[in-house]
Design an enzyme around this catalytic site. Structure first.
Site, PDB file in Angstrom:
ATOM      1  N   HIS A  45      17.198  -8.529 -47.977  1.00  0.00           N
ATOM      2  CA  HIS A  45      16.371  -9.047 -46.876  1.00  0.00           C
ATOM      3  C   HIS A  45      14.972  -8.499 -47.128  1.00  0.00           C
ATOM      4  CE1 HIS A  45      15.472  -9.716 -42.441  1.00  0.00           C
ATOM      5  NE2 HIS A  45      14.564  -8.807 -42.753  1.00  0.00           N
TER       6      HIS A  45
ATOM      7  N   ARG B 298      14.592 -15.615 -35.661  1.00  0.00           N
ATOM      8  CA  ARG B 298      14.663 -14.250 -35.113  1.00  0.00           C
ATOM      9  C   ARG B 298      13.557 -13.373 -35.719  1.00  0.00           C
ATOM     10  NH1 ARG B 298      14.746  -9.149 -36.891  1.00  0.00           N
ATOM     11  NH2 ARG B 298      16.105  -9.775 -38.615  1.00  0.00           N
ATOM     12  N   ASP B 299      13.751 -12.962 -36.959  1.00  0.00           N
ATOM     13  CA  ASP B 299      12.729 -12.119 -37.595  1.00  0.00           C
ATOM     14  C   ASP B 299      11.402 -12.881 -37.642  1.00  0.00           C
ATOM     15  OD1 ASP B 299      11.410 -10.189 -39.110  1.00  0.00           O
ATOM     16  OD2 ASP B 299      13.113  -9.859 -40.438  1.00  0.00           O
TER      17      ASP B 299
ATOM     18  N   CYS C 166       8.161  -7.081 -38.404  1.00  0.00           N
ATOM     19  CA  CYS C 166       8.827  -6.280 -37.382  1.00  0.00           C
ATOM     20  C   CYS C 166       7.752  -5.636 -36.517  1.00  0.00           C
ATOM     21  CB  CYS C 166       9.700  -5.210 -38.047  1.00  0.00           C
ATOM     22  SG  CYS C 166      10.447  -4.102 -36.850  1.00  0.00           S
TER      23      CYS C 166
END
Ligand code: HMG
Ligand code: MG
Length: 301
Positions: free
Chosen positions: A207, A15-16, A240
């Site tokens: 995280h 995902r990230d 991101c």
């Protein structure tokens, strides 16, 4: 100094790790990546996000990934959900759990999910109610906890305030995110200390992105504070799209190597993990960011 004997690693590579990749990664590669990670011993994994495909095109096939995966009963397959539409996707694909995400920076939150921090918490109310109704656990992430890409000042108290609200909404874990990897060990400890006044230490996760090469040192600082929940990304993939300059998360291989060296159990087979790091890196056409994956590449048999 006493360290925990085991750590729950949450793998965020699919995902990230992939969300910031410009080239569209085919669904079957994502599925193989997730299945290889699980085969390496990963017990909790983010498989994708139910976000707007206009905002993050790479995650547009999350439903397909979820359908095509061969799942194991003892593994948690999790997805990100920014709103009710995202929750409906998560429920339809029977995700084991969901993640809601806000920030300690107003500027970042606006760029990332197009609303203020307060509005995002409002938006999560129906999401968490639905998750409770369906018996789906949820964790929450607080971005920019150690610094913002837009220069706005972030105090540990402001981080703790958002964390407390997300805890009160029933999140089983509050993940403190260093979105742009600017934290250093003492700052990490100060933020964890502030958050631990309002969130039990066993419910705090970390995280951290590794943009400034500090993430492993910061995870060591977190371990010293009693943190046992850590996110990491295979091959150090990630970033991101709405945090300019942010690079990948700390590499899972580097974290597992450090934990093994300290006698802390992560349940992960380092050799299989490194092979998986090379599998996805070869696909992307560049070596893993992970020092451990590169150092051990030719010593796997
Ligand atoms: P918006 O434009 O304000 O949303 O975006 P809206 O409600 O006005 O809807 C606009 C359009 O989006 C509509 O479609 C909706 O149907 C659609 P249209 O009518 O124009 O065709 N839409 C959706 N589509 C699919 N799934 C959904 C969804 N919701 C609306 N869930 C929104 C608001 C939250 C949707 C948008 O800002 C968004 O998707 N943002 C996600 C950004 C993102 O994924 N960022 C990366 C993940 S967070 C992260 O990486 C940080 C983390 O790793 C921790 C750290 O390191 O800091 C977790
Ligand atoms: Mg992240």
């Amino acid at each position: 100094m006493s360290y925990p004997t085991a750590v729950r690693l949450f793998e965020v590579g699919a995902r990230d790790g992939l969300q910031n990749e410009k080239q569209q990664v085919p669904t079957h590669i994502k599925v193989e990546l997730i299945e290889r990670l699980v085969d390496a011993g990963v017990k909790a994994i983010e498989t994708g996000s139910y976000v707007s495909p206009k905002w993050v095109p790479q995650m547009a096939d999350t439903a397909d990934v979820m359908t095509k995966l061969t799942r194991k009963d003892d593994v948690t397959y999790a997805v990100l959900t920014p709103n009710m539409k995202g929750y409906e996707g998560a429920a339809a694909s029977d995700a084991d759990e969901i993640e809601i995400f806000s920030a300690a920076s107003e500027l970042f939150n606006q760029k990332n999910i197009n609303c203020s921090i307060a509005e995002s918490l409002e938006r999560f109310q129906p999401v968490t109610k639905a998750a409770q109704r369906d018996g789906k656990p949820y964790r929450a992430s607080v971005s920019c906890a150690l610094g913002s890409p837009f220069g706005d000042e972030i105090t540990p108290e402001a981080v703790a305030d958002v964390c407390q609200k997300l805890l009160e909404m029933g999140s089983y874990e509050i993940s403190i995110a260093d979105t742009i990897g600017v934290g250093t060990p003492l700052k990490t400890k100060r933020v964890i200390e502030a958050v631990s006044k309002v969130v039990p230490i066993e419910q705090i996760g970390v995280h951290f992105h590794d943009t400034y090469g500090q993430a492993l040192a910061n995870y060591l600082a977190a371990l010293e504070m009693g943190i046992t929940r850590m996110d990491s990304s295979v091959a150090g993939l990630g970033g991101c799209p709405y945090a300019p300059g942010a690079t990948g998360n700390v590499a899972t291989e580097d974290v597992v190597y450090m934990l093994e060296g300290m006698g802390i159990d992560s349940g992960i087979d380092l050799k299989k993990l490194i092979k998986t790091a090379w599998f996805i890196s070869d696909f992307l056409g560049r070596p893993p960011v992970s020092s451990v994956a590169r150092a051990l590449k030719d010593k796997l048999n």
